[in-house]
Scaffold this active site. Sequence first.
Site, PDB file in Angstrom:
ATOM      1  N   CYS A  98     -19.599   9.988  12.723  1.00 42.40           N
ATOM      2  CA  CYS A  98     -20.216  10.887  11.748  1.00 42.40           C
ATOM      3  C   CYS A  98     -21.560  11.412  12.222  1.00 42.40           C
ATOM      4  O   CYS A  98     -22.612  11.160  11.623  1.00 42.40           O
ATOM      5  CB  CYS A  98     -20.334  10.195  10.387  1.00 42.40           C
ATOM      6  N   HIS A  99     -21.492  12.181  13.322  1.00 41.80           N
ATOM      7  CA  HIS A  99     -22.656  12.839  13.893  1.00 41.80           C
ATOM      8  C   HIS A  99     -22.451  14.360  13.927  1.00 41.80           C
ATOM      9  O   HIS A  99     -22.577  14.981  14.969  1.00 41.80           O
ATOM     10  CB  HIS A  99     -22.909  12.344  15.322  1.00 41.80           C
ATOM     11  N   PRO A 100     -22.135  15.003  12.807  1.00 38.30           N
ATOM     12  CA  PRO A 100     -21.917  16.449  12.851  1.00 38.30           C
ATOM     13  C   PRO A 100     -23.220  17.198  13.104  1.00 38.30           C
ATOM     14  O   PRO A 100     -24.273  16.844  12.563  1.00 38.30           O
ATOM     15  CB  PRO A 100     -21.361  16.761  11.458  1.00 38.30           C
TER      16      PRO A 100
END
Length: 643
Positions: free
Chosen positions: A571-573
């Site tokens: 979850c590193h957008p």
Amino acid sequence: MSLWLPPDISPICATAQANLTQCSPTGYLYLALVTQLFGTTTNNSYPEYNQDDTQSKCEKNKDANDVNEDFEGVDDKYKTYDYIIVGAGSAGCVLANRLSEDADQKILLLEAGPEEPDVTMVPALPRLLANSKIDWMYKTQPEETNCLSQKGQSCPTIRGKTMGGSSAVNYMVYMRGSKLDYDNWAKDGNEGWSFDEVLPYFKKSENYRYVESIDDEYHGFGGPLNVENFPYVDIASDMLVKAFNEKGLPTKDLSRDSQVGVNINLSTSKDGKRQSANVAFIKPIRNERENLQIITDAFVTQILIDESTKTAVGVKYYKNGTYYKVFAEKEVIVSAGAINSPKLLKLSGVGPKEELESLGIPIIADLKVGYNLHDHVTTDALTVSLSNECETLKSEKELLNEVTKYYLQNETKEGPLSTTSTINSIAFIKTSYEMENAPDIQIHFDGRNVAEYMADPSTYAATNTLPLSFYDGIAPKPLLLTPKSRGYILLNKTDPTFGAPLIYPGHLKEQEDIDRLVEGIRFVLTLEDTESFRQCGARYVRTPVEGCSDYEWGTYEYFVCILTHYTMTICHPVGTCKMGPADDEDAVVDPRFKVYGVDKMRVVDSSTMPKIVRGNLNAPTIMMAEKASEMIKEDRICRNIDT
């Protein structure tokens, strides 16, 4: 007082094909115990602004462009601020702290979620936070190249919805990325963003408490954000570092300019508890600065922009069934994150002309908002089993006792719940595809119950709420640091304002991304040959997972299958409001975070990263907000001189 509640896993558990601990009576008792002990916010002294007394209500369907008549007869001090910050995440908390240092500046910080509950403070419990009330619960849209074995062929995109934002729900890894990342930003026309120019802002935030090293060249001391090692290290975490050492990777500080190596990494924690951006930057000042107002549970629906002058003048938000409007004399700063910042810009008329016209949204600025989406992608389908000497599974009674024991400890917390365990044993490697002097694969591990995972992988992943600390196997996750694939975000056509945005991640569309990851997988397989793995009886489970049983385990085809079927990210957008120079057709903001074509409006968060950095995003996002704060102050001084 708002009570945090854990995710409701019962509907998924009802369809489980295996007996899962988290779905058992003990699992539900564990959830109830955690809720009872950690479900509230300890500090409930924060004043709740009575908006009915200080602001004029707007009818639900009132014209949002009529920005004056709603406030006739209302005292200016309650409706107008110097700066309005949307989103109290990693960036927003920093901005609120730094901009409110000047007592003459009135700051409003709006957060869509509630106060940060105590459960976020326990390092071993981030699995409990996903799909709870402090997660936006976003999911990706089905695509042909990713998430094929997940329910609905969709992967979760965990985003924090609370004070602290995603820094309150992440895994607390303190990582900066490579020197090359920032030098390339500057090379691409983003003046002021080379590594040497951003390093002072990393150091400014940091209170470095690593007892074995005093490094004032790369680390800062006395900043708001505490950075240290967790107080507890288990056997498997130590095993992983030694195994990588045997493969030739040196043990090093992974926050320095040279990353290829391994370590039990630094964390954003203090005395065995999480240091979210809220804890670090907001709690110490919240009741001390009268010029800083914070409103929680305030869902911003629109940036108010004067169409004639293309100037941001305020925001409209929704709280407790009522719309409110507030105004900014100097700037509106959007820090809602890589998913919600582009959504809010589009709702406000800043975005791709074709999409906005199709939804009837008046166009203020035709910009490539919502594009350039990318993330660190991997697979969740690799499993290593451990011998009894190294596994850490607990009995039902021991599990509940550990939760109670952590709660009853004094201010300093210790033991297995005071760490994220093997998550923080991190390695960086280069594949044969990487031509730069930097890694392209980062390797994380997390614990799992091997038998339960293999019996029903998708349900196990969707329901696992148990602490990170207790496991009889580990799951290697080689993350692609330099993805070429890109995705995009669209507004929800049915309900653009309150509906979840449509996230098309685009993972693994480029063949080179797959090939780099397969090489990364093959590298982690070689750890099985090390003496450290042998001493722990660590062996790969070579049974093909459901959905990939047509392929032989260990073949290229099998690895492609698990990447496309059991896709995951940590979850590193980034990238959806891209920073770039004026001649970059894809840029949304300039190198000072100013939105092109709109005056008095900035976007400051990970959405502005032109390319993702080689590492976890919390520290870089905080750094960007530190730098943005200084830019904003500089611009205010220049504006005052000009006038």
